[in-house]
Write a protein that holds these residues in place. Sequence first.
Motif, PDB file in Angstrom:
ATOM      1  N   ARG A   1      -1.428  -0.210   5.369  1.00 26.43           N
ATOM      2  CA  ARG A   1      -0.090  -0.184   4.797  1.00 26.43           C
ATOM      3  C   ARG A   1       0.949  -0.379   5.894  1.00 26.43           C
ATOM      4  NH1 ARG A   1      -0.286   1.340  -0.377  1.00 26.43           N
ATOM      5  NH2 ARG A   1      -2.107   2.532  -1.059  1.00 26.43           N
ATOM      6  N   GLU A   2       2.016  -1.081   5.547  1.00 29.74           N
ATOM      7  CA  GLU A   2       3.110  -1.267   6.495  1.00 29.74           C
ATOM      8  C   GLU A   2       3.891   0.037   6.597  1.00 29.74           C
ATOM      9  OE1 GLU A   2       6.976  -4.209   7.187  1.00 29.74           O
ATOM     10  OE2 GLU A   2       5.656  -4.475   5.457  1.00 29.74           O
TER      11      GLU A   2
ATOM     12  N   GLU B   1       5.998  -0.193  -0.533  1.00 23.39           N
ATOM     13  CA  GLU B   1       6.778  -1.041   0.365  1.00 23.39           C
ATOM     14  C   GLU B   1       7.675  -0.138   1.201  1.00 23.39           C
ATOM     15  OE1 GLU B   1       5.917  -5.222  -0.379  1.00 23.39           O
ATOM     16  OE2 GLU B   1       7.325  -4.281   1.011  1.00 23.39           O
TER      17      GLU B   1
ATOM     18  N   ARG C   1       9.598  -9.555   6.320  1.00 19.81           N
ATOM     19  CA  ARG C   1       8.547  -9.251   7.297  1.00 19.81           C
ATOM     20  C   ARG C   1       8.448 -10.315   8.380  1.00 19.81           C
ATOM     21  NH1 ARG C   1       5.311  -8.144   2.741  1.00 19.81           N
ATOM     22  NH2 ARG C   1       4.162 -10.081   3.078  1.00 19.81           N
TER      23      ARG C   1
END
Length: 262
Positions: free
Chosen positions: A6-7, A114, A250
Amino acid sequence: MARQAREASGTGIYHVMLRGINRQNIFEDEEDYRRFLMILFQVVCPVDEKGRPMPSRCIFYAYCLMPNHVHLLIREASDSLAEVVKRIGGSYAQYFNKKYQHFGHLFQDRFRSEPVNDNTYFFTLLQYIHQNPVAARLCNDLGNYPWSSWGEYERTGNGIQTICSTKSVLARMPLDDLRGLVYELLPQTASILDFDSGSAIKTDEELTDFLIGSYGLKRPSDLQNYSRERRNDILRAAKEYGGSIRQLVRLTGISFGIIRNA
């Protein structure tokens, strides 16, 4: 193939979506909605076995419960994002499965998230989350939908116990201004999140190749050095090519609001 990590969010704030497996309904009646809200409250105001208050596991800024999915605008606190979502999903699935004699998974295997790293995106999400019932034609006025956090904002300061940290949001934007923003309907074509449609139309690699091959960039982040007019022309072309807003954020490092409005 290993799952992509995950970001991480630099602010600790995330937009999370929990969806019913195979898009099945996860709420069948009013009791179900109320149970889910009770679980959210217990996460924000947990107690130990003796009923003594414990530190909040997380902070909520917004939520919206839809028939087959849930949106949460959440900030990590004493627990990690994964721990909080696992606790919420597990508690509700246990209740649902017992009530409806349901067997197997209730939610899709992995929740979607997100990171929220700037103020513009944060307030866009407040719009987006609260407008979900109107967009889905569940109501004509988002203020009349009983299963979102907008009612908490409208009632802030009247002593009613809330799930969301409304006061911290209203310290950044007065209620009248926030009301005007939330009621300003986003265009139906706005790509707020990659995961609302399942995935982006183009992969990151395809979008990077498009930007480099078509416009001579050495890397997508070079777009930050272009004039506003040229930058926006390229951003529009990238969105028409099939890149999502979040992908472009991104890859280029340009803010969500600039890319959305290009």
